[in-house]
Design an enzyme around this catalytic site. Structure first.
Site, PDB file in Angstrom:
ATOM      1  N   GLY A 121       0.816  -1.217   0.000  1.00  0.00           N
ATOM      2  CA  GLY A 121       0.000   0.000   0.000  1.00  0.00           C
ATOM      3  C   GLY A 121       0.845   1.260   0.000  1.00  0.00           C
ATOM      4  O   GLY A 121       2.085   1.206   0.045  1.00  0.00           O
ATOM      5  N   ARG A 176      -6.536   3.166  18.510  1.00  0.00           N
ATOM      6  CA  ARG A 176      -6.005   4.453  18.989  1.00  0.00           C
ATOM      7  C   ARG A 176      -6.649   4.954  20.282  1.00  0.00           C
ATOM      8  O   ARG A 176      -5.984   5.531  21.125  1.00  0.00           O
ATOM      9  CB  ARG A 176      -6.186   5.522  17.901  1.00  0.00           C
ATOM     10  CG  ARG A 176      -5.278   5.335  16.724  1.00  0.00           C
ATOM     11  CD  ARG A 176      -5.572   6.399  15.683  1.00  0.00           C
ATOM     12  NE  ARG A 176      -4.880   6.130  14.447  1.00  0.00           N
ATOM     13  CZ  ARG A 176      -5.317   6.516  13.257  1.00  0.00           C
ATOM     14  NH1 ARG A 176      -6.451   7.202  13.152  1.00  0.00           N
ATOM     15  NH2 ARG A 176      -4.638   6.238  12.177  1.00  0.00           N
ATOM     16  N   CYS A 224      -2.952  10.826  10.479  1.00  0.00           N
ATOM     17  CA  CYS A 224      -1.969  11.703   9.836  1.00  0.00           C
ATOM     18  C   CYS A 224      -2.167  13.188  10.175  1.00  0.00           C
ATOM     19  O   CYS A 224      -1.211  13.910  10.480  1.00  0.00           O
ATOM     20  CB  CYS A 224      -2.003  11.500   8.326  1.00  0.00           C
ATOM     21  SG  CYS A 224      -3.652  11.253   7.667  1.00  0.00           S
ATOM     22  N   HIS A 242      -0.452  16.982   3.521  1.00  0.00           N
ATOM     23  CA  HIS A 242      -1.654  17.552   4.139  1.00  0.00           C
ATOM     24  C   HIS A 242      -1.320  18.957   4.663  1.00  0.00           C
ATOM     25  O   HIS A 242      -0.263  19.166   5.271  1.00  0.00           O
ATOM     26  CB  HIS A 242      -2.094  16.723   5.350  1.00  0.00           C
ATOM     27  CG  HIS A 242      -2.710  15.396   5.015  1.00  0.00           C
ATOM     28  ND1 HIS A 242      -2.908  14.930   3.733  1.00  0.00           N
ATOM     29  CD2 HIS A 242      -3.183  14.424   5.832  1.00  0.00           C
ATOM     30  CE1 HIS A 242      -3.463  13.731   3.785  1.00  0.00           C
ATOM     31  NE2 HIS A 242      -3.638  13.395   5.038  1.00  0.00           N
ATOM     32  N   ASN A 291       2.051  13.451   4.584  1.00  0.00           N
ATOM     33  CA  ASN A 291       1.165  12.559   5.343  1.00  0.00           C
ATOM     34  C   ASN A 291       1.600  11.101   5.292  1.00  0.00           C
ATOM     35  O   ASN A 291       1.335  10.335   6.213  1.00  0.00           O
ATOM     36  CB  ASN A 291      -0.275  12.685   4.824  1.00  0.00           C
ATOM     37  CG  ASN A 291      -0.380  12.450   3.335  1.00  0.00           C
ATOM     38  OD1 ASN A 291       0.107  13.281   2.555  1.00  0.00           O
ATOM     39  ND2 ASN A 291      -0.975  11.355   2.914  1.00  0.00           N
TER      40      ASN A 291
END
Ligand SMILES: NC(=O)c1ccc[n+]([C@@H]2O[C@H](COP(=O)([O-])OP(=O)(O)OC[C@H]3O[C@@H](n4cnc5c(N)ncnc54)[C@H](OP(=O)(O)O)[C@@H]3O)[C@@H](O)[C@H]2O)c1
Length: 337
Positions: A17, A104, A133, A246, A319
């Site tokens: 990925g 998280r 991110c 970002h 990011n």
């Protein structure tokens, strides 16, 4: 706990990925002490070959037995995969650094940004979470200001690149640009609307409150990482037709007054931050400046004239790197100490 060794067996879950590929590159660049790199992905790409330190490594399919003998696993294959396989890995004695949202906000799982809360790693139980991110780049820049003047409220609007969604979204932006320049109407697949030449104020799912899950992640994760539940955060997250990087417009209100010059001075000596702020010379951070860079760039630092203790900042970072792969590898480096 990660047993001390001179070289480690390291798995990357989601190796094919956008983030997984960056993880492998960052592990290589930073010379992480690896005896064996094990790239794992779905059955779809198992058998493909990647390169690590100039040698071919074959991608294997992720299964429940993948973690035998693996010391450390960097997960980046989405929440469902993490929910299922991170506990399997941890039970096999592998320390997991998980890049998804699965763990998280679990109170027993540390959520770590090395420049901000490295102490949170102590006492981890085998799974460590890498933040979102947008959260990572914001807290790297805001923690030093919070330490100095105590942030009471954050208003953040993000301008998030398509690589934040993954490699299919990057392909979609490229394809839509090609179609539109050829006067063909594109058919959106990854996003609900055309992303090329457009902005979508919609990242992740909408909640009954009208906020999106991404916006909630920014609020909740920021408070957890800063270790301060009193900080109020409100976010609007926007997907923009940028490939990587970002950007965030951030307004903060602090308990003590902090001038723009003071903020600039603090940030110029803060770890992981690069102050890029000289509007007179048209110096301000842009996504194109930060691709492949490790630092969080901060510019447009100015006092908010509408309130006594307010500051505006423009915060930009790669990011895929600090927002994901680099932060995960930096956590792994902390575990080696
Ligand atoms: N992109 C970012 O900036 C960013 C930042 C922070 C966090 N994250 C998080 O990181 C994760 C991955 O993001 P990405 O952008 O790298 O996505 P991506 O480009 O779509 O890659 C997804 C990866 O997961 C693998 N995968 C998917 N389903 C799997 C399964 N059932 N078993 C094993 N592997 C599977 C894919 O393998 P195949 O190639 O075989 O399908 C691929 O390697 C997500 O949780 C995302 O929220 C991303």
């Amino acid at each position: 706990m990660l047993k001390k060794k001179s070289l480690y067996q390291v798995a990357v879950v989601g190796a094919t990925g956008a983030v997984g590929a960056e993880m492998i590159q960052v592990l290589e660049e930073r010379k992480f002490p690896i005896e064996r790199l094990l790239p794992l992905a779905s059955a779809r790409t198992a058998g493909e070959t990647l390169e690590f330190h100039g040698r071919p490594v074959v991608v294997e399919e992720l299964t429940a037995t993948s973690f035998e003998g693996v010391d450390l696993a960097l997960f980046s294959a989405g929440s469902d995969v993490s929910k299922q396989f991170a506990p399997i890995a941890a039970n096999a004695g592998t320390v997991v650094i998980d890049n998804s949202a699965a763990w998280r906000m679990d109170p027993s799982v540390p959520l770590v940004v090395p420049e901000v809360n490295p102490h949170a790693l102590a006492g981890h139980r085998g799974i460590i979470a890498n933040p979102n991110c947008s959260t990572i780049q914001m807290v790297v820049a805001l923690k030093p200001l919070h330490d100095k003047a105590r942030i009471r409220r954050i208003v953040v609007t993000t301008f998030q690149s398509v690589s934040g969604t993954g490699k299919e979204a990057m392909d979609e932006l490229l394809e839509q640009c090609r179609s539109l320049l050829g006067f063909k109407e594109p058919t959106p697949q990854v996003y609900p609307y055309q992303i090329a030449f457009n902005c979508l104020p919609h990242i992740d799912e909408f909640l009954p409150s009208g906020y999106t899950k991404e916006e909630l992640k920014l609020s909740n994760e920021t408070r957890k990482i800063l270790g301060d539940d009193s900080v109020r955060v409100t976010a609007t997250t926007v997907r923009v037709p940028v490939f990587v990087g970002h950007s965030e417009s951030v307004n903060i209100e602090t308990e003590q007054k902090l001038s723009a010059n003071e903020a600039r001075a603090i940030l110029s000596t803060s770890p992981g931050v690069l102050v890029y702020d000289d509007p007179g010379h048209r110096i301000y951070p842009m996504p194109l400046d930060v691709v492949g860079k490790d630092e969080v760039y901060v510019g447009r630092i100015r006092e908010d004239e509408s309130t006594p203790n307010g500051l505006n900042l423009w915060i930009v970072a790669d990011n895929l790197r600090k927002g994901a792969a680099l932060n995960a590898v930096q956590i792994a480096e902390l575990l080696l100490r």
